[in-house]
Design a protein around this motif. Structure first.
Motif, PDB file in Angstrom:
ATOM      1  N   UNK A  27      -3.608  12.122   0.938  1.00  0.00           N
ATOM      2  CA  UNK A  27      -3.891  11.845   2.346  1.00  0.00           C
ATOM      3  C   UNK A  27      -5.063  10.881   2.503  1.00  0.00           C
ATOM      4  N   UNK A  28      -6.041  10.958   1.602  1.00  0.00           N
ATOM      5  CA  UNK A  28      -7.147   9.998   1.615  1.00  0.00           C
ATOM      6  C   UNK A  28      -6.631   8.584   1.344  1.00  0.00           C
ATOM      7  N   UNK A  29      -5.719   8.459   0.385  1.00  0.00           N
ATOM      8  CA  UNK A  29      -5.127   7.152   0.074  1.00  0.00           C
ATOM      9  C   UNK A  29      -4.368   6.621   1.283  1.00  0.00           C
ATOM     10  N   UNK A  30      -3.584   7.463   1.906  1.00  0.00           N
ATOM     11  CA  UNK A  30      -2.819   7.070   3.093  1.00  0.00           C
ATOM     12  C   UNK A  30      -3.759   6.636   4.216  1.00  0.00           C
ATOM     13  N   UNK A  31      -4.876   7.323   4.361  1.00  0.00           N
ATOM     14  CA  UNK A  31      -5.827   7.030   5.439  1.00  0.00           C
ATOM     15  C   UNK A  31      -6.510   5.676   5.273  1.00  0.00           C
ATOM     16  N   UNK A  32      -6.526   5.136   4.067  1.00  0.00           N
ATOM     17  CA  UNK A  32      -7.167   3.834   3.833  1.00  0.00           C
ATOM     18  C   UNK A  32      -6.411   2.681   4.485  1.00  0.00           C
ATOM     19  N   UNK A  33      -5.185   2.944   4.893  1.00  0.00           N
ATOM     20  CA  UNK A  33      -4.333   1.930   5.520  1.00  0.00           C
ATOM     21  C   UNK A  33      -4.059   0.737   4.620  1.00  0.00           C
ATOM     22  N   UNK A  34      -4.128   0.947   3.311  1.00  0.00           N
ATOM     23  CA  UNK A  34      -3.714  -0.093   2.379  1.00  0.00           C
ATOM     24  C   UNK A  34      -2.199  -0.241   2.473  1.00  0.00           C
ATOM     25  N   UNK A  35      -1.673  -1.399   2.095  1.00  0.00           N
ATOM     26  CA  UNK A  35      -0.217  -1.545   2.100  1.00  0.00           C
ATOM     27  C   UNK A  35       0.418  -0.587   1.084  1.00  0.00           C
ATOM     28  N   UNK A  36       1.266   0.278   1.555  1.00  0.00           N
ATOM     29  CA  UNK A  36       2.013   1.199   0.707  1.00  0.00           C
ATOM     30  C   UNK A  36       3.473   1.138   1.125  1.00  0.00           C
ATOM     31  N   UNK A  37       4.369   1.228   0.157  1.00  0.00           N
ATOM     32  CA  UNK A  37       5.800   1.220   0.459  1.00  0.00           C
ATOM     33  C   UNK A  37       6.394   2.617   0.484  1.00  0.00           C
ATOM     34  N   UNK A  38       5.795   3.540  -0.292  1.00  0.00           N
ATOM     35  CA  UNK A  38       6.426   4.834  -0.483  1.00  0.00           C
ATOM     36  C   UNK A  38       5.406   5.854  -0.961  1.00  0.00           C
ATOM     37  N   UNK A  39       5.523   7.072  -0.468  1.00  0.00           N
ATOM     38  CA  UNK A  39       4.795   8.214  -1.030  1.00  0.00           C
ATOM     39  C   UNK A  39       5.836   9.046  -1.762  1.00  0.00           C
ATOM     40  N   UNK A  40       5.603   9.294  -3.034  1.00  0.00           N
ATOM     41  CA  UNK A  40       6.516  10.055  -3.888  1.00  0.00           C
ATOM     42  C   UNK A  40       5.797  11.326  -4.305  1.00  0.00           C
ATOM     43  N   UNK A  41       6.368  12.477  -3.978  1.00  0.00           N
ATOM     44  CA  UNK A  41       5.678  13.742  -4.241  1.00  0.00           C
ATOM     45  C   UNK A  41       6.650  14.831  -4.653  1.00  0.00           C
ATOM     46  N   UNK A  42       6.141  15.771  -5.404  1.00  0.00           N
ATOM     47  CA  UNK A  42       6.889  16.982  -5.714  1.00  0.00           C
ATOM     48  C   UNK A  42       6.866  17.876  -4.481  1.00  0.00           C
ATOM     49  N   UNK A  43       7.891  18.656  -4.293  1.00  0.00           N
ATOM     50  CA  UNK A  43       7.916  19.603  -3.184  1.00  0.00           C
ATOM     51  C   UNK A  43       6.994  20.782  -3.474  1.00  0.00           C
TER      52      UNK A  43
END
Length: 75
Positions: A27-43
Motif C-alpha cells: 500500500x505504501x508503494x501504491x501511495x507513491x503514485x509511481x507508474x504501475x501496471x499491475x499489483x500481483x498478490x497471493x490471496x
C-alpha cells in the motif's frame, strides 16, 4: 521463498518489479503514485490484510490499477 521465485521469473521475462514484503508495504508503494501496471498478490497472507482486502484497498486508492490475485493449493 515463493515471492522471490515469482519475482525472479517475472524479471526474467523482462518486466520491472517493485517488491513488497507485506500488504502495508504494498500500500505504501501504491501511495507513491509511481507508474504501475499491475499489483500481483497471493490471496492468503498472514496478518489482518489478506489479498482480497489488499485488492479492495488498492482499487480504493487507485481505481485504474489492475490487481491480479493468485493462490496455491497445498500438495
Amino acid at each position: 521463498m515463493v515471492r522471490k521465485a515469482v519475482v525472479a521469473q517475472i524479471t526474467s521475462l523482462g518486466y520491472g518489479v517493485v517488491e513488497a514484503s507485506s500488504p502495508a508495504e504494498a500500500l505504501d508503494v501504491v501511495a507513491r503514485n509511481e507508474p504501475l501496471d499491475l499489483v500481483f498478490s497471493d490471496i492468503v497472507m498472514p496478518g489482518a490484510i489478506d489479498g482480497i482486502e489488499l485488492a479492495r484497498l488498492v482499487r480504493e486508492r487507485r481505481p485504474d490499477l489492475k490487481v491480479l490475485l493468485t493462490s496455491a493449493i497445498p500438495t
